[in-house]
Write a protein that holds these residues in place. Structure first.
Motif, short mmCIF file in Angstrom:
data_model
loop_
_atom_site.label_atom_id
_atom_site.label_comp_id
_atom_site.label_asym_id
_atom_site.label_seq_id
_atom_site.Cartn_x
_atom_site.Cartn_y
_atom_site.Cartn_z
N THR A 73 -24.99 -63.38 -33.02
CA THR A 73 -24.19 -63.48 -31.80
C THR A 73 -23.50 -62.16 -31.46
N LEU A 74 -23.03 -61.46 -32.50
CA LEU A 74 -22.37 -60.18 -32.26
C LEU A 74 -23.36 -59.15 -31.72
N LEU A 75 -24.53 -59.06 -32.32
CA LEU A 75 -25.54 -58.11 -31.84
C LEU A 75 -26.01 -58.44 -30.43
N PHE A 76 -26.17 -59.73 -30.14
CA PHE A 76 -26.60 -60.12 -28.80
C PHE A 76 -25.53 -59.75 -27.77
N ARG A 77 -24.28 -59.98 -28.11
CA ARG A 77 -23.19 -59.63 -27.18
C ARG A 77 -23.13 -58.11 -26.96
N LEU A 78 -23.31 -57.33 -28.02
CA LEU A 78 -23.27 -55.87 -27.89
C LEU A 78 -24.46 -55.35 -27.07
N VAL A 79 -25.63 -55.95 -27.26
CA VAL A 79 -26.80 -55.53 -26.48
C VAL A 79 -26.61 -55.81 -25.00
N HIS A 99 -20.19 -63.17 -19.65
CA HIS A 99 -20.28 -63.37 -21.10
C HIS A 99 -21.52 -64.21 -21.40
N PRO A 100 -22.37 -63.80 -22.34
CA PRO A 100 -23.60 -64.57 -22.60
C PRO A 100 -23.34 -65.97 -23.13
N PHE A 101 -22.18 -66.20 -23.72
CA PHE A 101 -21.85 -67.52 -24.26
C PHE A 101 -20.70 -68.15 -23.47
N LYS A 102 -20.68 -67.91 -22.19
CA LYS A 102 -19.60 -68.40 -21.35
C LYS A 102 -19.55 -69.92 -21.33
N GLU A 103 -20.70 -70.57 -21.24
CA GLU A 103 -20.73 -72.04 -21.19
C GLU A 103 -20.18 -72.64 -22.49
N GLY A 104 -20.51 -72.03 -23.61
CA GLY A 104 -20.00 -72.54 -24.88
C GLY A 104 -18.50 -72.35 -25.02
N HIS A 148 -11.16 -74.26 -32.03
CA HIS A 148 -11.10 -73.23 -30.98
C HIS A 148 -11.23 -71.83 -31.58
N GLU A 149 -10.55 -71.59 -32.70
CA GLU A 149 -10.64 -70.27 -33.33
C GLU A 149 -12.04 -70.01 -33.86
N CYS A 150 -12.65 -71.02 -34.48
CA CYS A 150 -14.01 -70.84 -34.98
C CYS A 150 -14.99 -70.57 -33.84
N ARG A 151 -14.84 -71.31 -32.74
CA ARG A 151 -15.72 -71.09 -31.60
C ARG A 151 -15.50 -69.71 -30.99
N ARG A 152 -14.24 -69.29 -30.93
CA ARG A 152 -13.93 -67.97 -30.35
C ARG A 152 -14.52 -66.84 -31.19
N ILE A 153 -14.50 -67.00 -32.51
CA ILE A 153 -15.04 -65.96 -33.39
C ILE A 153 -16.57 -66.00 -33.38
N LEU A 154 -17.15 -67.18 -33.49
CA LEU A 154 -18.61 -67.29 -33.57
C LEU A 154 -19.29 -66.91 -32.27
N LEU A 155 -18.67 -67.23 -31.14
CA LEU A 155 -19.27 -66.91 -29.84
C LEU A 155 -18.79 -65.58 -29.28
#
Length: 228
Positions: free
Chosen positions: A49-55, A69-74, A100-107
């Motif tokens: 997820t981090l690499l995809f967001r950076l790309v 944001h690529p994970f805006k829906e999530g 919420h914190e886990c989702r914010r970090i993972l996405l």
């Protein structure tokens, strides 16, 4: 899809991957420590997820276009909607906060926070390589029952040691900062090229003295010659 539907294989496409994942997880716990398994699972979850967001961000920067944001829906998905909205299925507040914190970090809502968590997980993974999960529990239990008592017995000595270390740190900091030339000091000490310091009155050349204003006697003689 409920838990019983998974056990009854109502949807094999969902039950099969869950069954295989549980088998792999048990196999990992058998050969590796709990800390190692958990940290590597977190790495596998965070890195893609981090690499995809950076790309995506790099592509938008190169093309000079705005991108969502690529994970805006999530990120906008309601947590309660996943478990229902009735009183029995409403999640407690602390569980919502954790999710919420886990989702914010993972996405990767914030890249900096995700990188920090990934760095912490990477450091903790070394502990898993050195110690097993049971060993870490032993160390944590021993530290919980020994460190407070040790601090209570040697409180004054520990405080003095902390103050001494802090003073040494401040001294080193001031020395390092004093050796770094500041802009104002360098500007004041630096002299512009081509300019010399002004000389004293005694060092003025005799030619300039002679070209000064005439004395009163010389001025009166010149006036008499003009009148005649």
């Amino acid at each position: 899809m409920s838990f019983m539907d998974i056990l009854y294989w109502r949807d094999p496409k969902k039950t099969g991957p869950i069954f295989v994942a549980c088998l792999l997880l048990l196999y990992s716990f058998q050969h590796f420590s709990v800390v190692t398994v958990v940290t590597y699972l977190l790495k596998i979850s965070l890195l893609p997820t981090l690499l995809f967001r950076l790309v995506i961000s790099l592509k938008a920067a190169l093309t000079k276009t705005e991108c969502e944001h690529p994970f805006k829906e999530g990120l906008e998905l309601d947590i309660d909607a996943l478990v229902g909205t009735s009183d029995k299925t409403t999640l407690p507040k602390f569980v919502k906060t954790i999710l919420h914190e886990c989702r914010r970090i993972l996405l990767v809502e914030d890249v900096v926070d995700t990188v920090k968590v990934l760095a912490i997980v990477h450091v903790v993974s070394y502990l898993g390589d050195w110690f097993s999960g049971v060993t870490l529990l032993y160390l944590g239990l021993i530290a919980t029952f020994t460190i407070p008592k040790f601090y209570d017995m040697y409180r004054d000595e520990i405080q003095k040691l902390i103050e001494k270390v802090s003073r040494m740190f401040e001294d080193v900091k001031t020395r390092v900062l004093s050796n770094i030339p500041s802009k104002s000091k360098s500007f004041s000490t630096k002299k512009p090229k081509g300019l010399k310091e002004p000389k004293n009155v005694e060092e003025i050349s005799p030619a300039l003295r002679e070209s000064s204003l005439p004395s009163p006697e010389e001025a009166s003689d010149e006036e008499k010659e003009k009148m005649s």
